[in-house]
Structures are given as structure tokens and as C-alpha cells.
Design an enzyme around this catalytic site. Structure first.
Site, PDB file in Angstrom:
ATOM      1  N   GLU A 253       7.646  28.072  32.600  1.00  0.00           N
ATOM      2  CA  GLU A 253       7.885  27.736  31.107  1.00  0.00           C
ATOM      3  C   GLU A 253       8.432  26.546  31.405  1.00  0.00           C
ATOM      4  OE1 GLU A 253      10.077  27.151  28.624  1.00  0.00           O
ATOM      5  OE2 GLU A 253      11.589  28.527  29.152  1.00  0.00           O
ATOM      6  N   CYS A 287      14.719  24.444  25.350  1.00  0.00           N
ATOM      7  CA  CYS A 287      13.360  24.370  25.199  1.00  0.00           C
ATOM      8  C   CYS A 287      12.823  25.113  23.845  1.00  0.00           C
ATOM      9  CB  CYS A 287      12.569  25.186  26.440  1.00  0.00           C
ATOM     10  SG  CYS A 287      13.080  26.967  26.582  1.00  0.00           S
TER      11      CYS A 287
HETATM   12  P1  NAD Z   1      13.677  17.378  36.153  1.00  0.00           P
HETATM   13  O1  NAD Z   1      11.967  17.306  36.012  1.00  0.00           O
HETATM   14  O2  NAD Z   1      14.102  16.408  37.146  1.00  0.00           O
HETATM   15  O3  NAD Z   1      14.183  18.833  36.629  1.00  0.00           O
HETATM   16  C1  NAD Z   1      13.857  20.082  36.100  1.00  0.00           C
HETATM   17  C2  NAD Z   1      14.347  20.924  36.887  1.00  0.00           C
HETATM   18  O4  NAD Z   1      13.387  21.240  37.984  1.00  0.00           O
HETATM   19  C3  NAD Z   1      15.626  21.004  37.620  1.00  0.00           C
HETATM   20  O5  NAD Z   1      16.523  22.152  37.723  1.00  0.00           O
HETATM   21  C4  NAD Z   1      15.558  20.666  39.052  1.00  0.00           C
HETATM   22  O6  NAD Z   1      16.391  20.730  39.993  1.00  0.00           O
HETATM   23  C5  NAD Z   1      14.182  21.280  39.248  1.00  0.00           C
HETATM   24  N1  NAD Z   1      13.118  20.497  40.212  1.00  0.00           N
HETATM   25  C6  NAD Z   1      12.905  19.298  40.085  1.00  0.00           C
HETATM   26  N2  NAD Z   1      11.992  18.957  40.998  1.00  0.00           N
HETATM   27  C7  NAD Z   1      11.645  19.944  41.564  1.00  0.00           C
HETATM   28  C8  NAD Z   1      10.908  20.428  42.774  1.00  0.00           C
HETATM   29  N3  NAD Z   1      10.056  19.805  43.378  1.00  0.00           N
HETATM   30  N4  NAD Z   1      10.715  21.691  43.272  1.00  0.00           N
HETATM   31  C9  NAD Z   1      11.731  22.536  42.311  1.00  0.00           C
HETATM   32  N5  NAD Z   1      12.278  22.258  41.371  1.00  0.00           N
HETATM   33  C10 NAD Z   1      12.562  20.819  41.116  1.00  0.00           C
HETATM   34  O7  NAD Z   1      14.058  17.170  34.638  1.00  0.00           O
HETATM   35  P2  NAD Z   1      15.546  17.236  34.138  1.00  0.00           P
HETATM   36  O8  NAD Z   1      16.063  15.677  34.218  1.00  0.00           O
HETATM   37  O9  NAD Z   1      16.514  17.904  34.913  1.00  0.00           O
HETATM   38  O10 NAD Z   1      15.513  17.573  32.812  1.00  0.00           O
HETATM   39  C11 NAD Z   1      14.408  16.673  31.931  1.00  0.00           C
HETATM   40  C12 NAD Z   1      13.535  17.634  31.404  1.00  0.00           C
HETATM   41  O11 NAD Z   1      13.293  18.793  31.886  1.00  0.00           O
HETATM   42  C13 NAD Z   1      13.558  17.933  30.107  1.00  0.00           C
HETATM   43  O12 NAD Z   1      13.428  16.728  29.247  1.00  0.00           O
HETATM   44  C14 NAD Z   1      13.056  19.159  29.697  1.00  0.00           C
HETATM   45  O13 NAD Z   1      11.652  18.874  29.210  1.00  0.00           O
HETATM   46  C15 NAD Z   1      12.911  19.812  31.074  1.00  0.00           C
HETATM   47  N6  NAD Z   1      13.466  20.753  30.908  1.00  0.00           N
HETATM   48  C16 NAD Z   1      13.080  22.139  30.621  1.00  0.00           C
HETATM   49  C17 NAD Z   1      13.756  23.191  30.459  1.00  0.00           C
HETATM   50  C18 NAD Z   1      13.235  24.574  29.938  1.00  0.00           C
HETATM   51  O14 NAD Z   1      13.863  25.441  29.521  1.00  0.00           O
HETATM   52  N7  NAD Z   1      11.884  24.633  29.832  1.00  0.00           N
HETATM   53  C19 NAD Z   1      14.761  23.217  31.209  1.00  0.00           C
HETATM   54  C20 NAD Z   1      15.420  22.178  31.779  1.00  0.00           C
HETATM   55  C21 NAD Z   1      14.750  20.849  31.789  1.00  0.00           C
END
Ligand code: NAD
Length: 478
Positions: A253, A287
Site C-alpha cells: 500500500e 494516503c
Molecule cells: P520513506 O520512503 O523514507 O519511508 C517510508 C516508510 O518506509 C518509513 O516508515 C520507513 O521506516 C520505511 N522504510 C524506509 N526504507 C525501508 C526499507 N528499506 N525497508 C523497510 N522499510 C523501509 O518515506 P517518508 O519520508 O517516511 O515518507 C514520505 C513518503 O512516504 C510520503 O510522501 C508518502 O508517499 C509515503 N508514505 C505513504 C504512507 C501510506 O500510508 N501509504 C505512509 C507513510 C509514508
């Protein structure tokens, strides 16, 4: 602010024991309303994750033996504890994530509802009997738990998005290792503590670590049979590649950029009242947040005036203050990203209508952008903040064309009483969930999932349960 002095970063839950992570790194947990550090989180190292993997296998073997009727009862006990602990869990969530306390309470209640729904569904995990081809024989389809699950949940709705994974996995009879978001660890730990007390050791474990290290170790392990992730598109793509390499099932998601189509017959005041609440909940870090407004050209001016007036009245502040209607963004990183997106969009020709925001912490003002075209950064990229765009359309086909130009396809909204528009948009809007004259796109009993870059697979509903089940055919001859 009350509660801040009692905030403690949690330990890890491994094999039924809460204990400190042994990684050399720790992470600062920051209150986004003040930018002050609440505590430091100790992360899991390679050995900690290895122990969790061994324990999840044992936890699975014990938990799968528990009959569905009792699984339901035990999960319901945990849900009751969550409800008793709601004030405590919600306070932790507001301190570490920033959302207003009322929203944190609502999130905790929704997380409890989700797990309760899945718990009940455990008792309805039916297979089927197929009419046999041979005399004295039986052909059956069985549904069995897929096995130990690795789950990754983000920081924006840490309780609800963890509960979708925990509830589905445990109700199906799987064990689960949840890697929660390091930014918001304590609220999730408090929720997990309520549930884990009713389960065999290792059935539900909670770890925090260096995300890339933990996901690589978990997904590569032959013990893990299913992966589920909520987060950003780039990370989702990366995990999907790892899951493919190890032939693991994965549910993704990955966010959205939800279109809102407002037709000329819509009641502007009612539409704006609903959408302002829905949009600015959690400071727009959702989201399913309505983001790209496509409004019939004949009502564009009235809609802009009404939306701007209502959104600029919102009270921004510390989520612990009772009057607060919108809190800060969750991190300095998110504030910088939202500001950068607005700046680039204005440089590309957008006009900005912006409210005001406190200057402490990570607050972003509500921002509405007009004169955006499909190439504008704010249309191309998910804002994930209190940002909306407004674009006029000429007819419903034009609205659909504009709405479907996005790479995302999670939620969508339509405001009209026109049967023709409802039929067209229901059939042709490229989203996984559509709300018509309302905002309810996500409830425990209905599937929630995306199309296109928003990911694949569903959570919640019977489809969400199916994601944690294997299908087995048995043919029994006398
Ligand atoms: P990010 O890509 O840095 O991280 C998103 C999430 O993924 C975090 O919880 C992080 O801990 C986890 N993550 C990062 N690298 C990972 C890896 N290699 N393996 C497993 N988990 C990993 O993004 P962010 O700065 O935290 O959030 C920004 C963007 O993320 C937003 O613009 C949005 O698009 C997206 N986001 C979407 C949702 C959703 O509900 N779909 C939730 C949070 C963030």
C-alpha cells in the site's frame, strides 16, 4: 505539555519478552510540535532479528494450533485492553506524531475496531466442498495460514496501519514480526503490549531497527512466508524486488494522490465542510487524503472562496491543546519536503493561497494551489501534507481524463447527484476506493488497496484476510 515528562521510548518485544535493542545506533524520538527530543530509541541488531525469526517460527507452530473460536476470543480480550488503555496510547501517539489528541483517540478506536473485525472473521475462514468426480470420494478446498509474516508499517497512522497487518495475520493463524516506524514507536508498543499478553510467545513481535537492514534480513529468511508493507513508492518497489527474488507473497500500500470531482450540482457548503475535515486530518499526511480537486468551471470561483475561508479558520497548534484542529507535520524531513514541493510548483506557474502556521516545531500552513497543469510538481508528486490543488473541468469526461493522469490510484471522491456522472466515474476512475457524496473510503469490513503506483493487494475486508491464507485442494478417495 502534560505527558511529555512521562514519555519513554519502548523496548523491543522478542519471544514474549520486552528488552532493549543491541544495535550500536539509537534514534531520537522528537515531539514535532516543539522539535524537542522526547527520548532515544534503541534499535535491533542482526542477532536480535535472528532471535525474532526463530521465535516467530515457534510462535506460528503454537498459534496455528489454537482453534479459530479461541483465536477470536483471545484477540477480543486484547482489543478490550486496548480500549481500556486508549487515553494512554493516544497521548503517546500525539506526543511522538503530532496529531491532535482527539484524532489520536479516534485512531486508537479504529485500530481496535479493525482487530475486532478480523478476530470475528477468524471464525468464518471457510473452505469449500467441490462435488466429487468419483464415487466414495471427497474434494475439498482448505484455507490455511500462510506462515510467519514480516510487516512494515509507517508513522502517519502507526496504530491503524499496524492493526491492519496484526489483525489479519493473527486472525488467519499466522505469526507476525512487525517493524514499526522508528519515528512513532511508543504508541504501537503500547497497543502491541495489550494484544501480546493473550498470545503464545513469538506469535506477535515488535522490532525497530535500521529499516533497510531489517527488511533485507527478514525478507531473505526462509522462515518468512509473507511480506506486507505500507509506505512510499520507492521503498515499496525495492521490497517488491526483494520479495520477488525470494518468491515471497507481498502486499503493498504505497500512498495516493486522491482526486475529488465536484460537479456543478454539488452542494458547495456541504462538500467543503466534509473535505476540509477529511483533507487536513493528520495535517494531510494520509494516503487517502483528498488532494487534487477538479471542480466544474461554473462553480470554480465559489468553491475556491468557500474552501479557502473554511481551511484558513482551522486552529493549528500542539496536538495536546484541546482547541487544536491541525497539528504539525510529523518530522523536519516532511516539512522540508512539503515546502520544496510548493516552491517548485509556484516556480512552474502555480498560484498559492496560503494560511498561517506557528513558527515552532514542524508546522506547515494549509496551502491551495491554482493554475496547475498536469506537469506541475504538485500534480506529479504526492504532497503528503496540508496541500491541495484546484483545477476547473468542462464536462465529466474531461474531469475523468484529468483525474486519471496521475500515476497513483488509491482513493477518489465524487460529489454529485447525477446518475450519469456516478455511473461513469464509478466505472472509469482509476482508484481502488471511491466515496460518493462522502468520505468513507476505509472501513474494517471493506477492502482497501490501490491500483497503478499505489501498490497491489488489499487490506481489511475478506480480501485482507485472504492475503494471509494459503489455498489447499485435498482429494480423498475411499
Ligand atoms: P520513506 O520512503 O523514507 O519511508 C517510508 C516508510 O518506509 C518509513 O516508515 C520507513 O521506516 C520505511 N522504510 C524506509 N526504507 C525501508 C526499507 N528499506 N525497508 C523497510 N522499510 C523501509 O518515506 P517518508 O519520508 O517516511 O515518507 C514520505 C513518503 O512516504 C510520503 O510522501 C508518502 O508517499 C509515503 N508514505 C505513504 C504512507 C501510506 O500510508 N501509504 C505512509 C507513510 C509514508
Amino acid at each position: 505539555m502534560s505527558g511529555e515528562s512521562t514519555y519513554r521510548a519502548p523496548e523491543l518485544l522478542i519471544n514474549g519478552q520486552w528488552r532493549t535493542g543491541r544495535h550500536a545506533m539509537t534514534v531520537a524520538i522528537v515531539n514535532p510540535a516543539s522539535a524537542e527530543t522526547l527520548d532515544r530509541l534503541h534499535l535491533a541488531n542482526h542477532d536480535d532479528i535472528n532471535q525474532a525469526l526463530q521465535a516467530t517460527q515457534q510462535g506460528f507452530e503454537a498459534w496455528r494450533q489454537v482453534p479459530a473460536f479461541e483465536r477470536c476470543a483471545r484477540l477480543e480480550k486484547g482489543v478490550n485492553k486496548m480500549r481500556e488503555q486508549m487515553e494512554h496510547i493516544a497521548t503517546l501517539l500525539t506526543l511522538e506524531q503530532g496529531k491532535p489528541l482527539a484524532e489520536a483517540r479516534a485512531e486508537c478506536a479504529m485500530a481496535a475496531d479493525l482487530i475486532k473485525w478480523y478476530a470475528e472473521e477468524a471464525r468464518r475462514t471457510y473452505g469449500r466442498i467441490i462435488p466429487a468426480r468419483l464415487p466414495n470420494s471427497r474434494m475439498q478446498v482448505l484455507k490455511q495460514p500462510v506462515g510467519p509474516v514480516a510487516a512494515f508499517a509507517p508513522w502517519n497512522f502507526p496504530l491503524v496501519l499496524s492493526a491492519r497487518k496484526i489483525g489479519g495475520a493473527l486472525a488467519a493463524g499466522c505469526s507476525i514480526i512487525l517493524k514499526g516506524a522508528e519515528e512513532t514507536p511508543a504508541s504501537v508498543a503500547a497497543m502491541v503490549d495489550c494484544l501480546a499478553a493473550e498470545l503464545p510467545p513469538g506469535a506477535l513481535q515488535l522490532v525497530y531497527g535500521v529499516p533497510a537492514e531489517v527488511s533485507e534480513q527478514l525478507i531473505a529468511s526462509p522462515i518468512i512466508r509473507k511480506v506486507t508493507f505500507t509506505g512510499s513508492v520507492p521503498v515499496g518497489r525495492h521490497l517488491a524486488q526483494m520479495a520477488a527474488k525470494h518468491l515471497k507473497r507481498i502486499t503493498l500500500e504505497l500512498g495516493g494522490h486522491a482526486p475529488v470531482i465536484v460537479c456543478a450540482d454539488a452542494d458547495i457548503d456541504k462538500t467543503v465542510a466534509q473535505m476540509v475535515v477529511h483533507k487536513f486530518r493528520n495535517a494531510g499526511q494520509a494516503c487517502l487524503a483528498p488532494t487534487r480537486f477538479y471542480v466544474d468551471r461554473t462553480i470554480e470561483g465559489d468553491f475556491l472562496d468557500a474552501f479557502t475561508a473554511a481551511s484558513h479558520k482551522l486552529v493549528l497548534g500542539d496536538g495536546m491543546a484541546p482547541a487544536t484542529q491541525m497539528g504539525p507535520l510529523a518530522s523536519a524531513r516532511r516539512l522540508a519536503a512539503v515546502r520544496d514541493l510548493i516552491d517548485r510548483s509556484v516556480q512552474a506557474g502555480a498560484q498559492l493561497h496560503q494560511g498561517t502556521a506557528p513558527t515552532t516545531g514542524f508546522f506547515a500552513p494549509v496551502s491551495l494551489l491554482t493554475h496547475v497543469n498536469p506537469e506541475s510538481p504538485v500534480i506529479q508528486e504526492e504532497p503528503f501534507g496540508p496541500v491541495v490543488t484546484l483545477t476547473p473541468f468542462d464536462n465529466i469526461d474531461h474531469a475523468l481524463h484529468l483525474a486519471n493522469q496521475s500515476a497513483y490510484g488509491l482513493a477518489g471522491y465524487l460529489f454529485t447527484d447525477s446518475a450519469r456522472a456516478i455511473l461513469k466515474v464509478s466505472d472509469q476512475l482509476e482508484v481502488g476506493s471511491l466515496a460518493i457524496n462522502g468520505m468513507g473510503v476505509s472501513v474494517p469490513e471493506a477492502p482497501f488497496g490501490g491500483l497503478k503506483d499505489s501498490g497491489y493487494g488489499s487490506e481489511s475486508g475478506i480480501e485482507g484476510m485472504e492475503a494471509f491464507l494459503d489455498t489447499k485442494f485435498t482429494h480423498h478417495c475411499a
